[in-house]
Design a protein around this motif. Structure first.
Motif, PDB file in Angstrom:
ATOM      1  N   VAL A   1      49.690  92.365  30.354  1.00  0.00           N
ATOM      2  CA  VAL A   1      50.857  92.068  29.518  1.00  0.00           C
ATOM      3  C   VAL A   1      51.623  93.348  29.197  1.00  0.00           C
ATOM      4  O   VAL A   1      52.862  93.383  29.264  1.00  0.00           O
ATOM      5  N   GLU A   2      50.902  94.400  28.852  1.00  0.00           N
ATOM      6  CA  GLU A   2      51.569  95.666  28.556  1.00  0.00           C
ATOM      7  C   GLU A   2      52.309  96.200  29.779  1.00  0.00           C
ATOM      8  O   GLU A   2      53.410  96.760  29.658  1.00  0.00           O
ATOM      9  N   LYS A   3      51.718  96.005  30.956  1.00  0.00           N
ATOM     10  CA  LYS A   3      52.377  96.434  32.187  1.00  0.00           C
ATOM     11  C   LYS A   3      53.626  95.610  32.438  1.00  0.00           C
ATOM     12  O   LYS A   3      54.684  96.154  32.808  1.00  0.00           O
TER      13      LYS A   3
ATOM     14  N   VAL B   1      50.974  83.956  33.337  1.00  0.00           N
ATOM     15  CA  VAL B   1      50.035  84.937  33.862  1.00  0.00           C
ATOM     16  C   VAL B   1      48.647  84.443  33.480  1.00  0.00           C
ATOM     17  O   VAL B   1      48.398  84.138  32.314  1.00  0.00           O
ATOM     18  N   GLU B   2      47.750  84.342  34.455  1.00  0.00           N
ATOM     19  CA  GLU B   2      46.416  83.817  34.162  1.00  0.00           C
ATOM     20  C   GLU B   2      45.347  84.823  34.564  1.00  0.00           C
ATOM     21  O   GLU B   2      45.545  85.653  35.452  1.00  0.00           O
TER      22      GLU B   2
ATOM     23  N   GLU C   1      69.086  87.394  23.265  1.00  0.00           N
ATOM     24  CA  GLU C   1      68.674  87.592  24.645  1.00  0.00           C
ATOM     25  C   GLU C   1      67.406  88.445  24.680  1.00  0.00           C
ATOM     26  O   GLU C   1      67.326  89.482  24.028  1.00  0.00           O
ATOM     27  N   GLY C   2      66.437  88.006  25.443  1.00  0.00           N
ATOM     28  CA  GLY C   2      65.198  88.756  25.542  1.00  0.00           C
ATOM     29  C   GLY C   2      64.062  87.886  26.024  1.00  0.00           C
ATOM     30  O   GLY C   2      64.243  86.711  26.366  1.00  0.00           O
ATOM     31  N   VAL C   3      62.881  88.476  26.072  1.00  0.00           N
ATOM     32  CA  VAL C   3      61.684  87.806  26.576  1.00  0.00           C
ATOM     33  C   VAL C   3      60.580  87.953  25.534  1.00  0.00           C
ATOM     34  O   VAL C   3      60.342  89.048  25.020  1.00  0.00           O
ATOM     35  N   MET C   4      59.919  86.847  25.250  1.00  0.00           N
ATOM     36  CA  MET C   4      58.701  86.910  24.450  1.00  0.00           C
ATOM     37  C   MET C   4      57.509  86.763  25.381  1.00  0.00           C
ATOM     38  O   MET C   4      57.480  85.851  26.217  1.00  0.00           O
ATOM     39  N   ILE C   5      56.528  87.656  25.235  1.00  0.00           N
ATOM     40  CA  ILE C   5      55.265  87.544  25.966  1.00  0.00           C
ATOM     41  C   ILE C   5      54.177  87.243  24.944  1.00  0.00           C
ATOM     42  O   ILE C   5      53.902  88.059  24.062  1.00  0.00           O
ATOM     43  N   ALA C   6      53.585  86.076  25.043  1.00  0.00           N
ATOM     44  CA  ALA C   6      52.502  85.686  24.139  1.00  0.00           C
ATOM     45  C   ALA C   6      51.205  85.658  24.934  1.00  0.00           C
ATOM     46  O   ALA C   6      51.154  85.059  26.014  1.00  0.00           O
TER      47      ALA C   6
ATOM     48  N   ALA D   1      50.435  84.435  28.805  1.00  0.00           N
ATOM     49  CA  ALA D   1      49.358  85.094  29.557  1.00  0.00           C
ATOM     50  C   ALA D   1      48.045  84.771  28.862  1.00  0.00           C
ATOM     51  O   ALA D   1      47.868  85.068  27.678  1.00  0.00           O
ATOM     52  N   SER D   2      47.107  84.174  29.606  1.00  0.00           N
ATOM     53  CA  SER D   2      45.889  83.713  28.956  1.00  0.00           C
ATOM     54  C   SER D   2      44.682  83.844  29.864  1.00  0.00           C
ATOM     55  O   SER D   2      44.776  83.761  31.089  1.00  0.00           O
ATOM     56  N   THR D   3      43.552  84.005  29.204  1.00  0.00           N
ATOM     57  CA  THR D   3      42.265  83.933  29.875  1.00  0.00           C
ATOM     58  C   THR D   3      41.915  82.470  30.121  1.00  0.00           C
ATOM     59  O   THR D   3      42.242  81.611  29.319  1.00  0.00           O
TER      60      THR D   3
END
Length: 402
Positions: free
Chosen positions: A271-273, A344-345, A254-259, A312-314
């Protein structure tokens, strides 16, 4: 776990004769292997002697020396070839020349591959020395009997596994393998590098692995002898359970990956926030990965390990930043399934990358991905994060964890 070159003896009758590669930097030309790589081979000593699989070409002489040492003057009767990938088959010809009366045992497709690998002359010479086996075929060695299990596309189409019923050993080909030489201790144990190995190499073939696991469920397995990594001789149920989770695209943790990808650091700050907010809201595990700087296949591994993924990407050239595009393609070509995805963009004047990332997954859904759900909340940043964006990140975190 029994580790290859540290203990050559698996049992009184079964011996390890493989080799460890300490010089390799990239396995299969793409996987970083800082702990090296093992090419496993085994010998079964009985009325008849069977050698189980070959090794990489660079270790052919060492392999033959290991075999001679374990045989003590005996001559092998069989070479069982379960998988034709070159790190396991490249020394077949050298073995056949060293033992001109040995019978080669393999699948029909594997013998076709041998002709392609070693040429018509070798194939003609082998014709009188080959034994074709398949599902439910049996090879009697004396007290030991090998029963063959067809394992197509785990991860090549010609693959066989075999079960030795006297000692209850599953010779599993590439299944249950891991990165790392056997004579180097892995501080993370078996699971981490086995997971990275599985999703990097086998991950696309979940249904085929599931089919083999159903066959394995009918067997009393006390040891697993894979072609890479240590022999597994305890807690077999746990290894089978993990392979069931991985091959059914289940959630292991259980958890979340933020790439993320970030050019000037603003996306990274967002992303850190978000990671901070998720932890404050009670998320049991948050893994953050910089796709441009961290190991690709460790990132792939984590995307499959956890049930929720934030990308999350530019915005880049009106589309997806290259490292992000490559990452998503790695997931979709492995039939990414049963996950929740959020975006997140960022974009200086036109943040449009979320739509482009979603399009990559939509294409994946048409080609093999299943059961992907997408968060309704989306965070759009124009250059740097604002108070409004922080509120959006909080709403997104709540939706992810709901």
């Amino acid at each position: 776990m029994l580790e290859g070159n540290r203990s050559m003896k698996i049992s009184d009758a079964v011996r390890y004769v493989g080799a460890d590669d300490h010089d390799i930097d990239l396995f299969e030309g793409q996987f970083c292997v800082p702990l090296g790589m093992a090419y496993n081979s085994y010998v079964i000593l009985d009325d008849k002697v069977a050698v189980m699989d070959s090794v990489d070409a660079a270790f052919g002489d060492q392999w033959l020396s290991n075999i001679r040492k374990e045989l003590g003057g005996r001559v092998p009767d069989y070479l069982v070839v379960q998988h034709m990938e070159m790190d396991h088959s490249a020394s077949i010809q050298k073995f056949a020349e060293a033992y001109p009366k040995v019978v080669i045992v393999s699948s029909k497709m594997a013998f076709t591959m041998m002709k392609s690998y070693f040429g018509d002359e070798f194939a003609s010479a082998l014709a009188a020395r080959q034994l074709v086996v398949g599902e439910a075929s049996v090879l009697e060695l004396g007290k030991h009997t090998l029963s063959f299990i067809a394992a197509p596309n785990v991860h090549w189409p010609e693959v066989l596994m075999s079960y030795e019923k006297n000692e209850k050993i599953l010779f599993s080909a590439d299944a249950f393998g891991k990165f790392g030489a056997n004579d180097r201790e892995d501080p993370e144990g078996w699971t981490c590098e086995a997971r990275r190995y599985y999703f990097g190499i086998v991950g696309k073939f979940g249904p085929q692995v599931q089919a083999v696991l159903k066959k394995a469920a009918a067997l009393d397995i006390q040891k697993i002898c894979p072609l890479h990594g240590p022999v597994l001789d305890a807690d077999i149920g746990e290894y089978l359970k993990l392979y069931d989770i991985w091959s059914s695209y289940g959630v292991e943790s259980e958890g979340v990956m933020i790439a993320y990808t970030s050019v000037y650091g603003n996306t990274k700050k967002a992303v850190e926030k978000l990671a901070e907010i998720l932890r404050q809201q009670g998320c049991p595990k948050v893994v953050v990965a910089d796709l441009a700087r961290e190991d690709t296949y460790e990132n792939v591994e984590n995307a499959f390990r956890y049930g929720k993924l934030v990308l999350a990407s530019t915005t880049y050239n009106g589309g997806v930043f290259p490292a992000m595009r490559e990452f998503i393609e790695h997931l979709t070509e492995r039939n990414y399934q049963n996950r929740k995805i959020a975006f997140v963009e960022n974009g200086s004047w036109a943040p449009v990358v979320a739509k482009a990332m979603r399009a990559l997954f939509d294409r994946g859904l048409a080609e093999g991905c299943k059961n992907l759900t997408f968060a309704e909340n989306k965070v759009s940043i124009k250059i740097s994060m604002t108070e409004k964006n922080i509120a959006e990140l909080e709403a997104l975190a709540q939706e992810i964890l709901a």
